[in-house]
Design a protein around this motif. Structure first.
Motif, PDB file in Angstrom:
ATOM      1  N   SER A  72      -1.483  44.857  19.932  1.00  0.00           N
ATOM      2  CA  SER A  72      -0.510  44.856  20.906  1.00  0.00           C
ATOM      3  C   SER A  72       0.643  45.480  20.284  1.00  0.00           C
ATOM      4  CB  SER A  72      -0.159  43.148  21.390  1.00  0.00           C
ATOM      5  OG  SER A  72       0.964  43.355  22.523  1.00  0.00           O
ATOM      6  N   THR A  73       1.513  45.686  21.557  1.00  0.00           N
ATOM      7  CA  THR A  73       2.893  46.292  21.151  1.00  0.00           C
ATOM      8  C   THR A  73       3.961  45.521  20.996  1.00  0.00           C
ATOM      9  OG1 THR A  73       3.167  47.033  23.290  1.00  0.00           O
ATOM     10  CG2 THR A  73       2.025  48.659  21.847  1.00  0.00           C
ATOM     11  N   ALA A  74       3.350  43.894  21.474  1.00  0.00           N
ATOM     12  CA  ALA A  74       4.554  43.079  21.629  1.00  0.00           C
ATOM     13  C   ALA A  74       5.104  42.694  20.270  1.00  0.00           C
ATOM     14  CB  ALA A  74       4.015  41.774  22.129  1.00  0.00           C
ATOM     15  N   THR A  75       6.358  42.128  20.005  1.00  0.00           N
ATOM     16  CA  THR A  75       6.871  41.802  18.745  1.00  0.00           C
ATOM     17  C   THR A  75       7.392  40.349  18.988  1.00  0.00           C
ATOM     18  OG1 THR A  75       8.914  42.962  19.654  1.00  0.00           O
ATOM     19  CG2 THR A  75       7.484  44.241  18.159  1.00  0.00           C
ATOM     20  N   SER A  76       7.758  39.715  17.839  1.00  0.00           N
ATOM     21  CA  SER A  76       8.126  38.552  17.933  1.00  0.00           C
ATOM     22  C   SER A  76       8.835  38.208  16.326  1.00  0.00           C
ATOM     23  CB  SER A  76       7.277  37.395  18.174  1.00  0.00           C
ATOM     24  OG  SER A  76       7.716  36.247  18.078  1.00  0.00           O
ATOM     25  N   LYS A  77       9.886  37.556  16.450  1.00  0.00           N
ATOM     26  CA  LYS A  77      10.633  37.005  15.145  1.00  0.00           C
ATOM     27  C   LYS A  77       9.858  35.984  14.601  1.00  0.00           C
ATOM     28  CE  LYS A  77      15.204  38.520  16.557  1.00  0.00           C
ATOM     29  NZ  LYS A  77      16.522  38.154  16.507  1.00  0.00           N
ATOM     30  N   THR A  78       9.122  35.037  15.175  1.00  0.00           N
ATOM     31  CA  THR A  78       8.223  34.043  14.626  1.00  0.00           C
ATOM     32  C   THR A  78       6.872  34.675  14.060  1.00  0.00           C
ATOM     33  OG1 THR A  78       7.166  33.446  16.915  1.00  0.00           O
ATOM     34  CG2 THR A  78       9.396  32.227  16.084  1.00  0.00           C
ATOM     35  N   THR A  79       6.510  34.060  13.155  1.00  0.00           N
ATOM     36  CA  THR A  79       5.036  34.637  12.361  1.00  0.00           C
ATOM     37  C   THR A  79       4.114  33.324  12.268  1.00  0.00           C
ATOM     38  OG1 THR A  79       5.991  34.438  10.087  1.00  0.00           O
ATOM     39  CG2 THR A  79       6.104  36.602  11.460  1.00  0.00           C
ATOM     40  N   VAL A  80       3.000  33.551  12.098  1.00  0.00           N
ATOM     41  CA  VAL A  80       2.024  32.553  11.789  1.00  0.00           C
ATOM     42  C   VAL A  80       1.028  33.075  10.835  1.00  0.00           C
ATOM     43  CG1 VAL A  80       0.543  33.231  13.754  1.00  0.00           C
ATOM     44  CG2 VAL A  80       0.360  30.811  12.721  1.00  0.00           C
ATOM     45  N   GLU A  81       0.295  32.325  10.049  1.00  0.00           N
ATOM     46  CA  GLU A  81      -0.601  32.753   9.145  1.00  0.00           C
ATOM     47  C   GLU A  81      -1.921  32.409   9.579  1.00  0.00           C
ATOM     48  OE1 GLU A  81      -2.320  31.700   4.540  1.00  0.00           O
ATOM     49  OE2 GLU A  81      -0.371  31.143   5.144  1.00  0.00           O
ATOM     50  N   TRP A  82      -2.828  33.421   9.924  1.00  0.00           N
ATOM     51  CA  TRP A  82      -3.937  33.547  10.538  1.00  0.00           C
ATOM     52  C   TRP A  82      -4.852  32.942   9.648  1.00  0.00           C
ATOM     53  CZ3 TRP A  82      -5.028  33.017  15.337  1.00  0.00           C
ATOM     54  CH2 TRP A  82      -6.132  33.291  16.022  1.00  0.00           C
ATOM     55  N   GLU A  83      -6.491  32.601  10.223  1.00  0.00           N
ATOM     56  CA  GLU A  83      -7.530  32.276   9.386  1.00  0.00           C
ATOM     57  C   GLU A  83      -7.797  33.476   8.276  1.00  0.00           C
ATOM     58  OE1 GLU A  83     -10.225  32.321  12.821  1.00  0.00           O
ATOM     59  OE2 GLU A  83      -9.147  30.642  13.649  1.00  0.00           O
ATOM     60  N   ASP A  84      -7.512  34.474   8.560  1.00  0.00           N
ATOM     61  CA  ASP A  84      -7.685  35.446   7.448  1.00  0.00           C
ATOM     62  C   ASP A  84      -6.878  35.516   6.397  1.00  0.00           C
ATOM     63  OD1 ASP A  84      -5.684  36.809   8.525  1.00  0.00           O
ATOM     64  OD2 ASP A  84      -6.859  38.520   8.935  1.00  0.00           O
ATOM     65  N   GLY A  85      -5.589  34.538   6.457  1.00  0.00           N
ATOM     66  CA  GLY A  85      -4.763  34.559   5.141  1.00  0.00           C
ATOM     67  C   GLY A  85      -3.651  35.519   5.386  1.00  0.00           C
ATOM     68  N   ASN A  86      -3.641  36.322   6.526  1.00  0.00           N
ATOM     69  CA  ASN A  86      -2.540  37.533   6.724  1.00  0.00           C
ATOM     70  C   ASN A  86      -1.569  36.664   7.601  1.00  0.00           C
ATOM     71  OD1 ASN A  86      -3.651  39.336   5.065  1.00  0.00           O
ATOM     72  ND2 ASN A  86      -4.908  40.022   6.747  1.00  0.00           N
ATOM     73  N   THR A  87      -0.491  37.218   7.640  1.00  0.00           N
ATOM     74  CA  THR A  87       0.704  36.913   8.460  1.00  0.00           C
ATOM     75  C   THR A  87       0.925  37.835   9.530  1.00  0.00           C
ATOM     76  OG1 THR A  87       1.753  35.551   6.697  1.00  0.00           O
ATOM     77  CG2 THR A  87       3.163  36.016   8.351  1.00  0.00           C
ATOM     78  N   TYR A  88       1.014  37.198  10.815  1.00  0.00           N
ATOM     79  CA  TYR A  88       1.049  38.107  11.821  1.00  0.00           C
ATOM     80  C   TYR A  88       2.233  37.433  12.813  1.00  0.00           C
ATOM     81  CZ  TYR A  88      -3.722  39.535  10.705  1.00  0.00           C
ATOM     82  OH  TYR A  88      -4.612  40.206   9.921  1.00  0.00           O
ATOM     83  N   PRO A  89       2.788  38.411  13.587  1.00  0.00           N
ATOM     84  CA  PRO A  89       3.563  37.955  14.811  1.00  0.00           C
ATOM     85  C   PRO A  89       3.177  37.151  15.760  1.00  0.00           C
ATOM     86  CG  PRO A  89       3.870  40.318  14.459  1.00  0.00           C
ATOM     87  CD  PRO A  89       2.910  40.052  13.770  1.00  0.00           C
ATOM     88  N   LEU A  90       3.875  36.060  16.159  1.00  0.00           N
ATOM     89  CA  LEU A  90       3.327  34.872  16.764  1.00  0.00           C
ATOM     90  C   LEU A  90       4.059  34.940  18.289  1.00  0.00           C
ATOM     91  CD1 LEU A  90       1.409  32.446  17.725  1.00  0.00           C
ATOM     92  CD2 LEU A  90       3.524  31.195  16.724  1.00  0.00           C
ATOM     93  N   VAL A  91       3.321  35.319  19.592  1.00  0.00           N
ATOM     94  CA  VAL A  91       4.006  35.262  20.737  1.00  0.00           C
ATOM     95  C   VAL A  91       3.228  34.255  21.756  1.00  0.00           C
ATOM     96  CG1 VAL A  91       4.152  36.869  22.836  1.00  0.00           C
ATOM     97  CG2 VAL A  91       3.960  37.863  20.665  1.00  0.00           C
ATOM     98  N   ALA A  92       4.256  33.273  21.997  1.00  0.00           N
ATOM     99  CA  ALA A  92       3.765  32.226  22.935  1.00  0.00           C
ATOM    100  C   ALA A  92       3.786  32.456  24.152  1.00  0.00           C
ATOM    101  CB  ALA A  92       4.694  31.062  22.778  1.00  0.00           C
TER     102      ALA A  92
END
Length: 95
Positions: A27-47
């Protein structure tokens, strides 16, 4: 293609706040909050409030509106049936 005119397209985690389900998509969406995904990488989190996991159309819990009932309700409210019957009776008497 022209350079520097397109938004950054990257992986983003969307979380449905009503069900708690999360999914990772591009996506092109951005967010200041992040979350660690199942693969171990950190991604932006959009609620999001509604996703395919909670939307009534996709879950099969959609309510259908009775459009035929609206006509009867209108006719009853304005005595439409009685007026129509009275007009037809007047026409028959004229003949």
């Amino acid at each position: 293609m022209k350079k520097d005119i397109h938004p950054d397209y990257h992986p983003v985690v969307f979380k449905d706040t009503s069900t708690g389900d999360s999914f990772l998509i591009q996506s092109t969406a951005t967010s200041k909050t992040t979350v660690e995904w199942e693969d171990g990488n950190t991604y932006p989190l959009v609620a999001v409030e509604i996703s395919s996991k909670s939307h009534p159309y996709y879950t099969g819990k959609m309510k259908f509106v009775d459009s035929a009932g609206r006509v009867e309700k209108f006719q009853k409210k304005y005595n439409w049936d009685k007026r129509k019957g009275a007009e037809e009776g007047d026409k028959k008497e004229d003949k």
